[in-house]
Scaffold this active site. Sequence first.
Site, PDB file in Angstrom:
ATOM      1  N   HIS A   1      54.907  34.211  69.659  1.00 22.66           N
ATOM      2  CA  HIS A   1      56.223  33.708  69.225  1.00 22.66           C
ATOM      3  C   HIS A   1      57.094  34.827  68.660  1.00 22.66           C
ATOM      4  CE1 HIS A   1      54.351  29.430  68.985  1.00 22.66           C
ATOM      5  NE2 HIS A   1      54.879  29.660  70.176  1.00 22.66           N
TER       6      HIS A   1
ATOM      7  N   ASP B   1      56.831  23.112  71.767  1.00 28.02           N
ATOM      8  CA  ASP B   1      56.115  23.108  70.479  1.00 28.02           C
ATOM      9  C   ASP B   1      57.014  23.635  69.358  1.00 28.02           C
ATOM     10  OD1 ASP B   1      54.652  25.655  72.225  1.00 28.02           O
ATOM     11  OD2 ASP B   1      55.822  26.095  70.436  1.00 28.02           O
TER      12      ASP B   1
ATOM     13  N   GLU C   1      63.834  21.502  77.123  1.00 26.45           N
ATOM     14  CA  GLU C   1      62.423  21.189  77.367  1.00 26.45           C
ATOM     15  C   GLU C   1      62.371  19.985  78.294  1.00 26.45           C
ATOM     16  OE1 GLU C   1      58.774  20.293  77.788  1.00 26.45           O
ATOM     17  OE2 GLU C   1      59.044  22.065  76.501  1.00 26.45           O
TER      18      GLU C   1
ATOM     19  N   ASP D   1      65.196  19.394  82.931  1.00 28.95           N
ATOM     20  CA  ASP D   1      64.550  20.452  83.707  1.00 28.95           C
ATOM     21  C   ASP D   1      65.356  21.728  83.505  1.00 28.95           C
ATOM     22  OD1 ASP D   1      63.557  20.796  87.239  1.00 28.95           O
ATOM     23  OD2 ASP D   1      63.596  22.223  85.577  1.00 28.95           O
ATOM     24  N   GLY D   2      64.680  22.787  83.110  1.00 26.19           N
ATOM     25  CA  GLY D   2      65.374  24.047  82.838  1.00 26.19           C
ATOM     26  C   GLY D   2      66.149  24.561  84.046  1.00 26.19           C
TER      27      GLY D   2
ATOM     28  N   GLN E   1      52.746  16.073  82.844  1.00 22.13           N
ATOM     29  CA  GLN E   1      51.528  16.894  82.805  1.00 22.13           C
ATOM     30  C   GLN E   1      50.448  16.264  81.927  1.00 22.13           C
ATOM     31  OE1 GLN E   1      53.499  20.473  81.401  1.00 22.13           O
ATOM     32  NE2 GLN E   1      54.687  19.189  80.020  1.00 22.13           N
TER      33      GLN E   1
ATOM     34  N   ASP F   1      60.132  30.255  77.673  1.00 20.45           N
ATOM     35  CA  ASP F   1      58.803  29.983  77.117  1.00 20.45           C
ATOM     36  C   ASP F   1      58.193  28.836  77.918  1.00 20.45           C
ATOM     37  OD1 ASP F   1      57.524  28.444  74.084  1.00 20.45           O
ATOM     38  OD2 ASP F   1      56.535  29.719  75.587  1.00 20.45           O
TER      39      ASP F   1
HETATM   40  N1  SAM Z   1      53.470  29.732  75.260  1.00 20.96           N
HETATM   41  C1  SAM Z   1      53.032  28.853  76.232  1.00 20.96           C
HETATM   42  C2  SAM Z   1      52.481  29.637  77.379  1.00 20.96           C
HETATM   43  O1  SAM Z   1      52.661  30.830  77.379  1.00 20.96           O
HETATM   44  O2  SAM Z   1      51.832  29.090  78.238  1.00 20.96           O
HETATM   45  C3  SAM Z   1      54.142  27.929  76.609  1.00 20.96           C
HETATM   46  C4  SAM Z   1      54.400  27.010  75.537  1.00 20.96           C
HETATM   47  S1  SAM Z   1      55.571  25.746  75.754  1.00 20.96           S
HETATM   48  C5  SAM Z   1      54.633  24.421  75.176  1.00 20.96           C
HETATM   49  C6  SAM Z   1      55.754  25.454  77.479  1.00 20.96           C
HETATM   50  C7  SAM Z   1      56.692  24.297  77.740  1.00 20.96           C
HETATM   51  O3  SAM Z   1      57.378  24.462  78.993  1.00 20.96           O
HETATM   52  C8  SAM Z   1      55.983  22.937  77.848  1.00 20.96           C
HETATM   53  O4  SAM Z   1      56.329  22.135  76.751  1.00 20.96           O
HETATM   54  C9  SAM Z   1      56.477  22.351  79.171  1.00 20.96           C
HETATM   55  O5  SAM Z   1      56.708  20.966  79.121  1.00 20.96           O
HETATM   56  C10 SAM Z   1      57.758  23.153  79.383  1.00 20.96           C
HETATM   57  N2  SAM Z   1      58.235  23.178  80.766  1.00 20.96           N
HETATM   58  C11 SAM Z   1      57.480  23.300  81.892  1.00 20.96           C
HETATM   59  N3  SAM Z   1      58.266  23.242  82.983  1.00 20.96           N
HETATM   60  C12 SAM Z   1      59.550  23.091  82.545  1.00 20.96           C
HETATM   61  C13 SAM Z   1      60.826  22.988  83.186  1.00 20.96           C
HETATM   62  N4  SAM Z   1      60.923  23.021  84.532  1.00 20.96           N
HETATM   63  N5  SAM Z   1      61.942  22.884  82.421  1.00 20.96           N
HETATM   64  C14 SAM Z   1      61.838  22.863  81.045  1.00 20.96           C
HETATM   65  N6  SAM Z   1      60.647  22.926  80.374  1.00 20.96           N
HETATM   66  C15 SAM Z   1      59.535  23.059  81.114  1.00 20.96           C
END
Ligand code: SAM
Length: 291
Positions: free
Chosen positions: A66, A90, A110, A142-143, A35, A160
């Site tokens: 949070h 984060d 993550e 990947d989650g 991204q 999150d």
């Molecule tokens: N609080 C924020 C919001 O509400 O938009 C989200 C914060 S956190 C930084 C979101 C994280 O999800 C990002 O670091 C992103 O890389 C991660 N993410 C996105 N898709 C994902 C996936 N398929 N598996 C794991 N992490 C993922």
Amino acid sequence: MSDKRWISETLFDELGFRMSFEAERVLYEMRTEHQHLVLFENKHFGKMLMLDGATQVTTRDEFIYHEMMTHVPIFAHGKAREVLIIGGGDCGIAEEVLKHTSIKRLTQVEIDASVIEFSKEHFPEFTAPVFGDRRFESVIADGMKYVAETERRFDVIIVDSTDPQGPGAVLFTYDFYAACKRCVAPGGVMVTQNGVPFFQADELVSSIGHFNRLFADAACYVAAIPTYVGGHMAIGWAADDTTLRPQSVEAITERYRAAGAFPTKYWTPDVHKAAFALPRFIADRVERAKR
Ligand code: SAM
């Protein structure tokens, strides 16, 4: 107008508006494997992280999201030991989870290692206590793949994620929630970042519809986060134990005391309870999604 750069969220371009922030300094900007990432300083919100044109976290208002994504499910559960965070790069949520000394193990999955690496540099207030805690396990994956394959079971799952775009899209699908259901321990609960219903109602309705097919109790609660423009943010709630959500303020207060009543800036037992009282336009959507 200063010659400083203004950085705009593009999340709601389709709706015909943008939220823009004046950047005192751009600290970091790059396209990662997954991204577009930009980190900058704004005189009011402090450090701000944006991924693919959507605000993720700011120094000034991070505590609201949070705390509400963390303390509501953990205090509602009351005996949580194993917690899973999907996304959360984060580490703001991980920092809140680890304030609960009763938690034995916290695993964060993550997808983007860059988000964690740069958070170590730019958000040490989150990452230092987290990476210094032996209960914490960081997995880069990947989650969707993780919850589909893991043999572990979790008392609380906190999703999150980014918005349902790019790598985050899969985290709003029926298959993902079904795989999470498989990983929820008996009596466990899952909460999900579910957007701002005033602008992203379809996202919430879709998730609640999926929860309703998979869990006995499908609902959401709300919090107001200044940089998640649009008024109430919805946090999805999915559990089979229908006694977790309607906990009394007294019971929540007792658990907070037992946990050492650590300082909070938004969450309180009363706010916890009140967060499930939904404005009618959101409650109607939730009920319709469950029909
Ligand atoms: N609080 C924020 C919001 O509400 O938009 C989200 C914060 S956190 C930084 C979101 C994280 O999800 C990002 O670091 C992103 O890389 C991660 N993410 C996105 N898709 C994902 C996936 N398929 N598996 C794991 N992490 C993922």
